[in-house]
Motif scaffolding. Structure first.
Motif, PDB file in Angstrom:
ATOM      1  N   VAL A  74       0.677  -1.282   0.106  1.00  8.52           N
ATOM      2  CA  VAL A  74      -0.034   0.093  -0.024  1.00  8.52           C
ATOM      3  C   VAL A  74       0.848   1.376   0.099  1.00  8.52           C
ATOM      4  O   VAL A  74       0.457   2.287  -0.650  1.00  8.52           O
ATOM      5  CB  VAL A  74      -0.965  -0.113   1.145  1.00  8.52           C
ATOM      6  CG1 VAL A  74      -1.794   1.218   1.078  1.00  8.52           C
ATOM      7  CG2 VAL A  74      -1.946  -1.315   0.938  1.00  8.52           C
ATOM      8  N   TYR A  78       0.749   3.937  -2.861  1.00 10.15           N
ATOM      9  CA  TYR A  78       0.701   5.504  -2.581  1.00 10.15           C
ATOM     10  C   TYR A  78       1.639   6.354  -3.095  1.00 10.15           C
ATOM     11  O   TYR A  78       1.448   7.442  -3.625  1.00 10.15           O
ATOM     12  CB  TYR A  78       0.554   5.720  -1.122  1.00 10.15           C
ATOM     13  CG  TYR A  78       0.618   7.129  -0.584  1.00 10.15           C
ATOM     14  CD1 TYR A  78      -0.452   8.155  -1.091  1.00 10.15           C
ATOM     15  CD2 TYR A  78       1.430   7.480   0.081  1.00 10.15           C
ATOM     16  CE1 TYR A  78      -0.226   9.417  -0.642  1.00 10.15           C
ATOM     17  CE2 TYR A  78       1.627   8.958   0.589  1.00 10.15           C
ATOM     18  CZ  TYR A  78       0.627   9.835   0.251  1.00 10.15           C
ATOM     19  OH  TYR A  78       0.849  11.068   0.556  1.00 10.15           O
ATOM     20  N   THR A 115      -5.711   5.944  -1.550  1.00  3.95           N
ATOM     21  CA  THR A 115      -4.234   5.205  -1.081  1.00  3.95           C
ATOM     22  C   THR A 115      -3.734   5.739  -0.022  1.00  3.95           C
ATOM     23  O   THR A 115      -2.952   4.956   0.792  1.00  3.95           O
ATOM     24  CB  THR A 115      -3.699   4.957  -2.314  1.00  3.95           C
ATOM     25  OG1 THR A 115      -3.118   6.293  -2.681  1.00  3.95           O
ATOM     26  CG2 THR A 115      -4.320   4.127  -3.580  1.00  3.95           C
TER      27      THR A 115
END
Length: 161
Positions: A74, A78, A115
């Motif tokens: 993640v 991002y 995100t």
């Protein structure tokens, strides 16, 4: 013999029909341009600050995190999204003033905001009952900046004449 006035008029006859279409494709950011430009600079500063366990955003983006630092998927997503939409697309939209790029900036910054919230959450939670290492200052600053960028691009794309 070429007459400069006739040449200018023929050029004008070609340009005038294209003007409404060109005006329709472009945006006029006005004072919002300064806000967006400052946000792009803040995004660059946020990439220099720590995000995950002392690894900065640019290190996560390019895969150069210090050895032993565990970085999940993640924060990597991002880093890519925030750089692509928060910096590259936003800067390109400001320079070209194209509505399509501004719309891509609005949609991309909105997705990047989601995100960013997931990246912050992923740093606060672990699979055990102990709290995670917590998000770094750059991660939080980038998320807040993306929220501002999203609102600026949405207002620009949907308040067009």
């Amino acid at each position: 013999m070429c007459d400069p006035v006739t040449d200018d008029l023929s050029d004008l006859q070609v340009e005038v029909p294209k003007a409404p279409r060109r005006a329709f494709r472009q945006i006029d950011p006005g004072a919002r341009a300064l806000v967006v430009a400052v946000c792009v600079m803040v995004m660059l500063v946020a990439a220099l600050l720590p995000w995950v366990d002392g690894a900065s955003g640019w290190q996560i983006l390019f895969g150069l995190a210090p050895a032993g630092t565990v970085i999940g998927l993640v924060p990597i997503i991002y880093a890519v999204c925030s750089t692509l939409f928060g910096v590259v697309v936003s800067a390109a939209a400001l320079v070209t003033r194209l509505w399509a790029l501004a719309f891509a900036g609005a949609a991309g910054c909105g997705f990047s905001t989601l995100t960013s919230l997931l990246a912050i959450w992923s740093q606060q939670s672990t699979s055990s009952h102990e709290p995670g290492p917590g998000p770094g200052l750059g991660l939080i600053l980038g998320a807040l900046t993306l929220i501002v960028l999203t609102f600026q691009w949405v207002k620009l794309t949907f308040t067009r004449d």
